[in-house]
Design a protein around this motif. Structure first.
Motif, PDB file in Angstrom:
ATOM      1  N   ARG A  54      -2.042   3.474   2.381  1.00  0.00           N
ATOM      2  CA  ARG A  54      -3.673   3.152   3.253  1.00  0.00           C
ATOM      3  C   ARG A  54      -4.675   4.479   2.180  1.00  0.00           C
ATOM      4  N   HIS A  56      -4.287   5.018  -0.784  1.00  0.00           N
ATOM      5  CA  HIS A  56      -4.266   4.804  -2.394  1.00  0.00           C
ATOM      6  C   HIS A  56      -5.454   4.184  -3.337  1.00  0.00           C
ATOM      7  N   THR A  57      -6.983   5.062  -3.018  1.00  0.00           N
ATOM      8  CA  THR A  57      -8.320   4.300  -3.195  1.00  0.00           C
ATOM      9  C   THR A  57      -8.455   5.426  -4.705  1.00  0.00           C
ATOM     10  N   THR A 133     -16.208  -1.557  -3.835  1.00  0.00           N
ATOM     11  CA  THR A 133     -14.699  -1.541  -4.452  1.00  0.00           C
ATOM     12  C   THR A 133     -15.279  -2.529  -5.494  1.00  0.00           C
ATOM     13  N   THR A 137     -13.599   1.215  -8.841  1.00  0.00           N
ATOM     14  CA  THR A 137     -12.502   0.726  -9.475  1.00  0.00           C
ATOM     15  C   THR A 137     -11.006   2.483  -9.417  1.00  0.00           C
ATOM     16  N   ARG A 138      -9.819   1.588  -8.976  1.00  0.00           N
ATOM     17  CA  ARG A 138      -9.147   2.613  -9.560  1.00  0.00           C
ATOM     18  C   ARG A 138      -9.114   2.822 -11.233  1.00  0.00           C
TER      19      ARG A 138
END
Length: 316
Positions: A54, A56-57, A133, A137-138
């Motif tokens: 949870r 991993h943002t 989002t 982004t990652r």
């Protein structure tokens, strides 16, 4: 020629931070408690973020990078200081001093850049929540982290190579407990006015550009919050930003005092006090500021502790 190389690579003498008095023994013990707290709390933050899907943002990935920087910063300086104090030695090798200087300057610069980029993350989260989002982004988070590490490491490498090529005055004594830039610079001999001016300008740029970005981000956030009619949204926005702003104030305050002051205003005692603040106290406070005020990390800790308790009971 060999004798010249031996002189060039001779050990430095670190003045240290403590003596053998009872007061300093207590202060040394307190420092070690803070060191262990900083190591354990930053390590725990990194492990929690890695272990809980949870978290991993991009926001928590950047927070894990901040904890990694704090962990490296405190581990670069305190173990050597403690080793010298407990062994009664005051020396550090030329290579050890250069390595320590490069690492602490790299990590410190990377944290300046990362804190600035994290303010952009807060800006997107508060001012453009529906597009968060998409904008964060990652990949964007990874680029931010790599930029911080790479830019600061390059800056540190250049200054370390130039600084360590200057001749040093005998007995090569550094009035500090680690190879901090201003203290090492004072130990050099010869004309360093041009280099000192260059360092002063680069330090201003490295500190003021991130501060300018942070101020701009929070000015836009404040403007957005003022025009938000919902009191609940305003409280959430201020709660989200307060932790980051506290860390920014602590970190940049020490950096400005250390690197933007003229050389004539540097004194060994003041330099040591300021260095203790941002090399020991700040890395200890940063994870506590974020974890104690962050509900997601607190929940992640409870979930992991709950799993451990259930696993132990099943094994019994």
């Amino acid at each position: 020629m060999w004798q010249g190389n031996q002189t060039f690579l001779a050990d430095f003498i670190l003045e240290g931070l403590f003596d053998d008095s009872l007061t300093h023994v207590f202060l040394f013990s307190l420092t070690m408690v803070l060191f262990l707290t900083a190591v354990s709390s930053n390590t725990l933050t990194i492990l929690l973020i890695c272990a809980d899907p949870r978290l991993h943002t991009p926001m928590y990935f950047l927070l894990s990078q901040l904890s990694l920087m704090d962990l490296m910063h405190v581990s670069t300086t305190i173990p050597k200081m403690a080793t010298n104090y407990l062994s009664g030695r005051k020396s550090i090798s030329f290579v050890g001093c250069a390595t320590q200087h490069f690492l602490y300057l790299s990590v410190g610069g990377a944290e300046c850049l990362l804190l600035a980029l994290m303010s952009y993350d807060r800006y997107v989260a508060i001012c453009h929540p529906l597009r968060y989002t998409v904008l964060m982004t990652r990949k964007v988070g990874l680029i931010m982290a790599v930029t911080s590490w790479w830019g600061a490491s390059l800056h540190s490498l250049i200054h370390t190579v130039i600084l360590m090529h200057f001749p040093f005055c005998e007995p090569r004594k550094i009035h500090h407990f680690y190879c901090e830039f201003p203290a090492v610079l004072k130990a050099t001999c010869g004309d360093i006015l041009v280099y000192e001016t260059t360092v002063y300008i680069s330090s201003i740029l490295l500190l003021l550009f991130p501060i300018l970005l942070i101020c701009t981000s929070y000015a836009v956030i404040l403007h957005n919050v003022i025009h938000t009619r919902s009191a609940g949204s305003s409280r959430n926005a201020f709660a989200t930003c307060s932790s980051h702003l506290t860390v920014v104030f602590l970190w940049f305050g020490g950096g400005i005092i250390t690197y933007i002051r003229p050389r004539s205003q540097h004194t060994p005692l003041l330099d040591k006090v300021v260095s203790v603040f941002y090399s020991i106290i700040t890395p200890t406070l940063n994870p506590l500021i974020y974890t104690l005020r962050n509900k997601d990390i607190a929940k992640a800790l409870r979930r992991i502790l709950g799993r451990e308790i259930v696993t132990q009971r099943l094994q019994l």
